[in-house]
Write an enzyme that holds these catalytic residues in place. Sequence first.
Site, PDB file in Angstrom:
ATOM      1  N   GLU A  19       0.834  -1.215   0.000  1.00  0.00           N
ATOM      2  CA  GLU A  19       0.000   0.000   0.000  1.00  0.00           C
ATOM      3  C   GLU A  19       0.858   1.250   0.000  1.00  0.00           C
ATOM      4  OE1 GLU A  19      -3.072   0.138  -1.194  1.00  0.00           O
ATOM      5  OE2 GLU A  19      -3.759  -1.187   0.394  1.00  0.00           O
ATOM      6  N   HIS A  20       0.430   2.200  -0.808  1.00  0.00           N
ATOM      7  CA  HIS A  20       1.139   3.472  -0.953  1.00  0.00           C
ATOM      8  C   HIS A  20       2.573   3.286  -1.441  1.00  0.00           C
ATOM      9  CE1 HIS A  20      -1.689   6.583   0.297  1.00  0.00           C
ATOM     10  NE2 HIS A  20      -2.217   5.677   1.089  1.00  0.00           N
ATOM     11  N   ASP A  22       2.826   2.112  -4.955  1.00  0.00           N
ATOM     12  CA  ASP A  22       2.766   2.061  -6.431  1.00  0.00           C
ATOM     13  C   ASP A  22       3.413   3.299  -7.041  1.00  0.00           C
ATOM     14  OD1 ASP A  22       0.587   3.724  -5.675  1.00  0.00           O
ATOM     15  OD2 ASP A  22      -0.735   2.957  -7.252  1.00  0.00           O
ATOM     16  N   GLY A 107     -16.813   5.823  -2.900  1.00  0.00           N
ATOM     17  CA  GLY A 107     -16.092   6.272  -1.708  1.00  0.00           C
ATOM     18  C   GLY A 107     -15.700   5.160  -0.753  1.00  0.00           C
ATOM     19  N   SER A 108     -15.690   3.929  -1.240  1.00  0.00           N
ATOM     20  CA  SER A 108     -15.420   2.792  -0.350  1.00  0.00           C
ATOM     21  C   SER A 108     -13.950   2.399  -0.334  1.00  0.00           C
ATOM     22  CB  SER A 108     -16.231   1.588  -0.822  1.00  0.00           C
ATOM     23  OG  SER A 108     -15.820   1.257  -2.146  1.00  0.00           O
ATOM     24  N   LEU A 110     -12.676   1.004  -2.879  1.00  0.00           N
ATOM     25  CA  LEU A 110     -12.598  -0.165  -3.774  1.00  0.00           C
ATOM     26  C   LEU A 110     -12.441   0.278  -5.228  1.00  0.00           C
ATOM     27  CD1 LEU A 110     -15.346  -2.465  -2.174  1.00  0.00           C
ATOM     28  CD2 LEU A 110     -12.877  -2.532  -1.807  1.00  0.00           C
ATOM     29  N   SER A 113     -13.826   4.919  -8.894  1.00  0.00           N
ATOM     30  CA  SER A 113     -13.419   5.907  -9.903  1.00  0.00           C
ATOM     31  C   SER A 113     -12.614   5.242 -11.013  1.00  0.00           C
ATOM     32  CB  SER A 113     -12.660   7.069  -9.262  1.00  0.00           C
ATOM     33  OG  SER A 113     -11.489   6.611  -8.638  1.00  0.00           O
ATOM     34  N   ASP A 157      -4.721   1.080  -9.323  1.00  0.00           N
ATOM     35  CA  ASP A 157      -6.171   0.887  -9.412  1.00  0.00           C
ATOM     36  C   ASP A 157      -6.631   0.699 -10.855  1.00  0.00           C
ATOM     37  OD1 ASP A 157      -5.859   1.485  -6.788  1.00  0.00           O
ATOM     38  OD2 ASP A 157      -6.882   3.417  -6.860  1.00  0.00           O
ATOM     39  N   TYR A 207      -3.674  12.576   0.330  1.00  0.00           N
ATOM     40  CA  TYR A 207      -3.013  11.632  -0.564  1.00  0.00           C
ATOM     41  C   TYR A 207      -1.889  12.350  -1.320  1.00  0.00           C
ATOM     42  CZ  TYR A 207      -2.307   8.111  -4.146  1.00  0.00           C
ATOM     43  OH  TYR A 207      -1.733   7.178  -4.979  1.00  0.00           O
TER      44      TYR A 207
HETATM   45  C1  GLA Z   1      -5.177   4.925  -4.116  1.00  0.00           C
HETATM   46  C2  GLA Z   1      -4.421   5.247  -5.404  1.00  0.00           C
HETATM   47  C3  GLA Z   1      -3.451   4.139  -5.784  1.00  0.00           C
HETATM   48  C4  GLA Z   1      -2.569   3.736  -4.611  1.00  0.00           C
HETATM   49  C5  GLA Z   1      -3.411   3.516  -3.349  1.00  0.00           C
HETATM   50  C6  GLA Z   1      -2.556   3.275  -2.134  1.00  0.00           C
HETATM   51  O1  GLA Z   1      -6.042   3.850  -4.301  1.00  0.00           O
HETATM   52  O2  GLA Z   1      -5.316   5.469  -6.471  1.00  0.00           O
HETATM   53  O3  GLA Z   1      -2.671   4.532  -6.897  1.00  0.00           O
HETATM   54  O4  GLA Z   1      -1.571   4.683  -4.385  1.00  0.00           O
HETATM   55  O5  GLA Z   1      -4.267   4.614  -3.074  1.00  0.00           O
HETATM   56  O6  GLA Z   1      -1.833   2.107  -2.272  1.00  0.00           O
END
Ligand code: GLA
Length: 371
Positions: A19-20, A22, A107-108, A110, A113, A157, A207
């Site tokens: 997570e965080h 990419d 907004g979940s 998941l 968008s 995503d 973010y």
């Molecule tokens: C959001 C971003 C992704 C990624 C995640 C965290 O979903 O769209 O690119 O950075 O946060 O892993």
Amino acid sequence: MKEYEYKVSAAGRINLIGEHIDYCGGKVMPVALSLKNTVYIRPNGTNKINLSWTTLPDKVTLDIDKLESYKGLKYGNYQAGAALMWQRAGHKVIGCDMLHDCTVPFGSGLSSSAAIEVSTIAALATLAGEPLDKVDIALKAQQAEREYTGVNCGIMDQYASACGKKDSVMLLDCNTLECEYLPLLLGDYSLVITNCNKPHSLIESKYNERREETERALKMLQQHLDIKCLAELNLADFKKYGAELTGILRKRLEHIVNECERVCLATQALKAGNVQILGELLNKSHASLRDNYEVTGREPDALVEAAQTQSCCIGSRLIGGGFGGCTISLVKTKCIDEFKEFTFNSYLKATGYRAEFYDTEISDGIIITKL
Ligand code: GLA
């Protein structure tokens, strides 16, 4: 009126771990879901895109020659941004009617968008008779999210939404965009997705703030090291040079270096069928997102804690951008009902919010059906 010609869907996603990282060139492990955004599309012979939704009363018309002017729309901005980036890349955008049916909860965390952006572009390309390049579609969808909606996101995503595969977890190298597909074999365990249902704001700005922090950390390290992204920093160099970073930047870096390492360990654990280790890595990932990266919050922490205290649950963590949204938990399959009940009650007691659980499957990314 002529019936719709195609049904084009793209997936929502969860991320097993990574997570965080990419946007730091790291490897991530997303999974595409059967929660999707589906576009029903037909040409309408005009220079307009008429948008409607199965779940909303709104109707929106986009002028194909003015796609840059819809940033402020409450609904339709993702579609406008996606169509604009596709058009700017030299593709023909044909006037059409699009009915959107989104089963990814907004907004979940998941990635509703990404599912909207990817399915919009895939539908436009399909209608124009273009061959589909799913990776290219993902990249244009990411560009829409960054340049049109202002979230400086990574590629995870949109890539997962476009290129996901049924029953597989992706091991996506965000630096090279190489992707390995691994079977998601969890033995006696299943993944449970839970929404903390806390309305969250400020996600975009926080973010983008995190992303800027990682860019600053990278610049400082580049004074000593020949690295192009933070994911290239190994543990030894982190120990040697990380000390020069202080305060927040050091904490952020600590998360990134260790989360990259956890993805390697999770891949090994998955390949070896060692679900226990995978669970421990999920717990460690959450702790790091909470303490070092500081993207969790009272409610997601309470939800993860409610899950982690149960013996049938061997790992739980917040997924996605953070500050709210969904958690994933590795739970003994035969105990899922009790797990849900206990989690719901203790989370309600701790926060006053009602957790929500989603039953979904691992699915392909873009799916096109001629109607
Ligand atoms: C959001 C971003 C992704 C990624 C995640 C965290 O979903 O769209 O690119 O950075 O946060 O892993």
